[in-house]
Design a protein around this motif. Structure first.
Motif, mmCIF file in Angstrom:
data_model
loop_
_atom_site.group_PDB
_atom_site.id
_atom_site.type_symbol
_atom_site.label_atom_id
_atom_site.label_comp_id
_atom_site.label_asym_id
_atom_site.label_seq_id
_atom_site.Cartn_x
_atom_site.Cartn_y
_atom_site.Cartn_z
ATOM 1 N N LYS A 1 -13.253 -3.050 77.717
ATOM 2 C CA LYS A 1 -12.313 -3.593 78.725
ATOM 3 C C LYS A 1 -12.719 -4.999 79.170
ATOM 4 C CE LYS A 1 -10.274 0.514 79.236
ATOM 5 N NZ LYS A 1 -8.920 0.785 78.785
ATOM 6 N N GLY A 2 -13.670 -5.594 78.496
ATOM 7 C CA GLY A 2 -14.063 -6.969 78.823
ATOM 8 C C GLY A 2 -15.028 -7.082 79.994
ATOM 9 N N VAL A 3 -15.699 -5.990 80.335
ATOM 10 C CA VAL A 3 -16.629 -5.998 81.473
ATOM 11 C C VAL A 3 -18.065 -5.826 80.948
ATOM 12 C CG1 VAL A 3 -17.268 -4.824 83.632
ATOM 13 C CG2 VAL A 3 -14.845 -5.026 82.988
ATOM 14 N N THR A 4 -18.977 -6.656 81.463
ATOM 15 C CA THR A 4 -20.390 -6.590 81.030
ATOM 16 C C THR A 4 -21.173 -5.671 81.966
ATOM 17 O OG1 THR A 4 -20.204 -8.878 80.371
ATOM 18 C CG2 THR A 4 -22.432 -8.013 80.532
ATOM 19 N N THR A 5 -22.004 -4.806 81.367
ATOM 20 C CA THR A 5 -22.820 -3.896 82.184
ATOM 21 C C THR A 5 -24.284 -4.322 82.145
ATOM 22 O OG1 THR A 5 -21.316 -2.080 81.696
ATOM 23 C CG2 THR A 5 -23.500 -1.473 82.485
ATOM 24 N N PHE A 6 -24.902 -4.341 83.324
ATOM 25 C CA PHE A 6 -26.348 -4.570 83.409
ATOM 26 C C PHE A 6 -27.022 -3.258 83.777
ATOM 27 C CE2 PHE A 6 -24.663 -8.791 83.981
ATOM 28 C CZ PHE A 6 -25.562 -9.584 83.270
ATOM 29 N N VAL A 7 -28.100 -2.939 83.092
ATOM 30 C CA VAL A 7 -28.894 -1.747 83.442
ATOM 31 C C VAL A 7 -30.347 -2.194 83.623
ATOM 32 C CG1 VAL A 7 -27.423 -0.066 82.243
ATOM 33 C CG2 VAL A 7 -29.251 -1.183 80.993
ATOM 34 N N PRO A 8 -31.050 -1.611 84.591
ATOM 35 C CA PRO A 8 -32.446 -2.020 84.773
ATOM 36 C C PRO A 8 -33.302 -1.536 83.601
ATOM 37 C CG PRO A 8 -31.625 -0.723 86.659
ATOM 38 C CD PRO A 8 -30.630 -0.579 85.557
ATOM 39 N N GLU A 9 -34.431 -2.195 83.354
ATOM 40 C CA GLU A 9 -35.386 -1.685 82.370
ATOM 41 C C GLU A 9 -35.792 -0.281 82.815
ATOM 42 O OE1 GLU A 9 -35.624 -4.987 82.981
ATOM 43 O OE2 GLU A 9 -35.851 -5.897 80.992
ATOM 44 N N PHE A 10 -36.172 0.569 81.860
ATOM 45 C CA PHE A 10 -36.432 1.980 82.179
ATOM 46 C C PHE A 10 -37.409 2.153 83.343
ATOM 47 C CE2 PHE A 10 -34.639 2.691 77.923
ATOM 48 C CZ PHE A 10 -33.726 3.673 78.255
ATOM 49 N N ASP A 11 -38.503 1.393 83.335
ATOM 50 C CA ASP A 11 -39.513 1.593 84.388
ATOM 51 C C ASP A 11 -39.048 1.092 85.754
ATOM 52 O OD1 ASP A 11 -39.816 -1.001 83.052
ATOM 53 O OD2 ASP A 11 -41.442 -1.315 84.472
ATOM 54 N N LEU A 12 -37.931 0.373 85.781
ATOM 55 C CA LEU A 12 -37.422 -0.110 87.073
ATOM 56 C C LEU A 12 -36.291 0.766 87.617
ATOM 57 C CD1 LEU A 12 -37.400 -3.966 86.423
ATOM 58 C CD2 LEU A 12 -39.073 -2.638 87.711
ATOM 59 N N CYS A 13 -35.950 1.844 86.868
ATOM 60 C CA CYS A 13 -34.871 2.738 87.326
ATOM 61 C C CYS A 13 -35.365 3.646 88.444
ATOM 62 C CB CYS A 13 -34.363 3.602 86.170
ATOM 63 S SG CYS A 13 -33.509 2.667 84.906
ATOM 64 N N THR A 14 -36.521 4.259 88.220
ATOM 65 C CA THR A 14 -37.056 5.163 89.249
ATOM 66 C C THR A 14 -37.844 4.331 90.272
ATOM 67 O OG1 THR A 14 -38.725 5.661 87.609
ATOM 68 C CG2 THR A 14 -37.078 7.335 87.976
ATOM 69 N N ASP A 15 -38.272 5.006 91.350
ATOM 70 C CA ASP A 15 -38.743 4.263 92.518
ATOM 71 C C ASP A 15 -39.968 3.370 92.250
ATOM 72 O OD1 ASP A 15 -36.650 5.419 93.749
ATOM 73 O OD2 ASP A 15 -37.815 6.871 94.900
ATOM 74 N N ASN A 16 -39.875 2.145 92.713
ATOM 75 C CA ASN A 16 -40.957 1.158 92.605
ATOM 76 C C ASN A 16 -40.714 0.084 93.670
ATOM 77 O OD1 ASN A 16 -39.590 -1.382 91.270
ATOM 78 N ND2 ASN A 16 -38.746 0.413 90.240
ATOM 79 N N ALA A 17 -41.663 -0.824 93.835
ATOM 80 C CA ALA A 17 -41.497 -1.841 94.890
ATOM 81 C C ALA A 17 -40.968 -3.165 94.352
ATOM 82 C CB ALA A 17 -42.834 -2.063 95.595
ATOM 83 N N VAL A 18 -40.863 -3.272 93.011
ATOM 84 C CA VAL A 18 -40.404 -4.529 92.411
ATOM 85 C C VAL A 18 -38.977 -4.828 92.879
ATOM 86 C CG1 VAL A 18 -39.894 -5.686 90.221
ATOM 87 C CG2 VAL A 18 -41.907 -4.227 90.422
ATOM 88 N N TYR A 19 -38.130 -3.796 92.801
ATOM 89 C CA TYR A 19 -36.729 -4.053 93.188
ATOM 90 C C TYR A 19 -36.567 -4.222 94.702
ATOM 91 C CZ TYR A 19 -36.215 1.129 93.660
ATOM 92 O OH TYR A 19 -36.335 2.453 93.993
ATOM 93 N N ILE A 20 -37.526 -3.721 95.466
ATOM 94 C CA ILE A 20 -37.464 -3.941 96.926
ATOM 95 C C ILE A 20 -37.706 -5.430 97.215
ATOM 96 C CG2 ILE A 20 -38.557 -3.354 99.170
ATOM 97 C CD1 ILE A 20 -36.858 -1.069 97.839
ATOM 98 N N ALA A 21 -38.639 -6.017 96.479
ATOM 99 C CA ALA A 21 -38.901 -7.455 96.638
ATOM 100 C C ALA A 21 -37.687 -8.272 96.191
ATOM 101 C CB ALA A 21 -40.133 -7.853 95.831
ATOM 102 N N ALA A 22 -37.039 -7.834 95.091
ATOM 103 C CA ALA A 22 -35.857 -8.562 94.597
ATOM 104 C C ALA A 22 -34.737 -8.507 95.632
ATOM 105 C CB ALA A 22 -35.390 -7.961 93.270
#
Ligand code: KG4
Ligand code: ZN
Length: 354
Positions: free
Chosen positions: A300-321
């Protein structure tokens, strides 16, 4: 800008340092998951005690690794601390005892080091896992639709700009991850957090002879809400009927969940004019969901972003982002520490209690 983030919403004690919201410099995670596997479910009191035990060693390791990152500079501890621009912390949703440990640690560091404190919503954090760049530059533009699928939440939101969200829909009962966990338990795969195990079993089925036997809840409804508790009951009946092998049941269950999540998310993107979809939360580690969402949105012309596997489950990297992209206002207007308190039931749209 370097943000040091702390995440202690559940059974992970995590700390990370991220540069400019996109470059992971350090990530340290300790977990009490194994203890909860033994008891067949999380015991909040034990999770909180483990958070307390792990918090300081995790912080020490984070600072050690930060020092190694600048190995050639030979920085003193004070030099290192002066490099950190702000402290971010998860304030909810999560277990109150677990959240408290991270929040009080973050406040103490912010006070002692005289740094701004940035409160972060864990669910918003899951979305911002997509902004971490490793192998390639990510060109995420708005409006974008974000689907957060975790153990406790299933939310679909429209992101108009950083931190400016419109709620589209969410689960009315069980979260997608919860349905995975309960089905995994029913199939005897895991007593606690069985999503990944269930998915592995589903992948061994190359002919879903039960296709369409389970319902696709709310698939045809015009709204963006979800409901997974009826599906859980239907799986139970299917298992009790003894008609299908466990991998067929797992495959049909996963197909049902993925059908509903993908159809509604792509529809939301099309009707809101969003050209990008951001997937987040523990269930975003699911390969089937990642592949189908990416493929069906692309058609449908839409791009999907998915996090790297280790960033899917809980971590503090995405909290900083998330802190970097949505919490800049806290840099100049220092927050009143007494207002940064745990909010166990914080929703994706809720304003932080500041
Ligand atoms: O985001 P998360 O780590 O914790 C919460 O914030 O809730 O999500 C944990 C959830 C659990 O329900 C777990 O079973 C599920 O994510 N999960 C998966 C997979 N990996 C983790 N579900 C389906 N497939 C997976 N591969
Ligand atoms: Zn989470």
């Amino acid at each position: 800008m370097y943000i040091l983030a702390i995440e202690t919403s559940c059974d992970e004690t995590a700390c990370a340092i991220v540069e400019n919201g996109t470059k992971e410099i350090v990530s340290v995670i300790a977990s009490s998951k194994e203890l909860h596997e033994a008891t067949g479910g999380i015991v909040p009191e034990i999770a909180a005690r483990k958070q307390m035990e792990f918090m300081v060693p995790v912080l020490e390791q984070t600072l050690d690794k930060f020092s190694k990152y600048f190995a050639n500079a030979n920085y003193s501890r004070d030099d290192l601390i002066s490099k950190i621009d702000a402290i971010a912390v998860t304030v909810g949703p999560g277990l109150i005892g677990s959240l408290l440990i991270g929040i009080e640690a973050a406040k103490s560091l912010a006070l002692a080091w005289d740094k701004p404190l940035i409160p972060v919503n864990h669910l918003v954090g899951h979305i911002y896992a997509n902004f971490i760049e490793r192998d390639f530059e990510k060109n995420i533009t708005f409006p974008a639709v974000a689907l957060v699928v975790s153990g406790g939440h299933t939310d679909l939101v429209l992101i108009k700009s950083h931190g400016n969200f419109e709620y589209l829909g969410g689960t009315m009962d069980d979260a997608a991850g919860e349905a995975y966990d309960k089905t995994a338990r029913l199939l005897g795969l895991a007593k606690y957090l069985g999503g990944a195990e269930l998915s592995k079993l589903a992948a061994t089925c190359d002919n879903n002879v039960a296709a369409g036997v389970l319902p696709r809840p709310l698939l045809k409804d015009p709204n963006y809400d979800f409901s997974f508790s009826g599906l859980k009951t239907a799986v139970k009946r299917l298992v009790e009927s003894n008609k299908y092998s466990a991998n067929v049941v797992a495959c049909e269950f996963e197909t049902s969940v993925v059908d509903v999540l993908v159809t509604k998310t792509v529809k939301a993107a099309l009707s809101s004019g969003a050209k990008q979809i951001l997937l987040g939360g523990g269930v975003s580690a699911n390969k089937n969901l990642r592949t189908r969402l990416t493929t069906e949105a692309k058609i449908k012309g839409v791009t999907t972003f998915v996090p790297e596997f280790d960033l899917c489950t809980d971590n503090a990297v995405y909290i900083a982002a998330a802190a970097y992209f949505t919490g800049q206002s806290y840099l100049n207007n220092k927050v009143d520490f007494t207002k940064v308190i745990p909010n166990p039931s914080l929703g994706v749209m809720d304003k932080l209690a500041v």
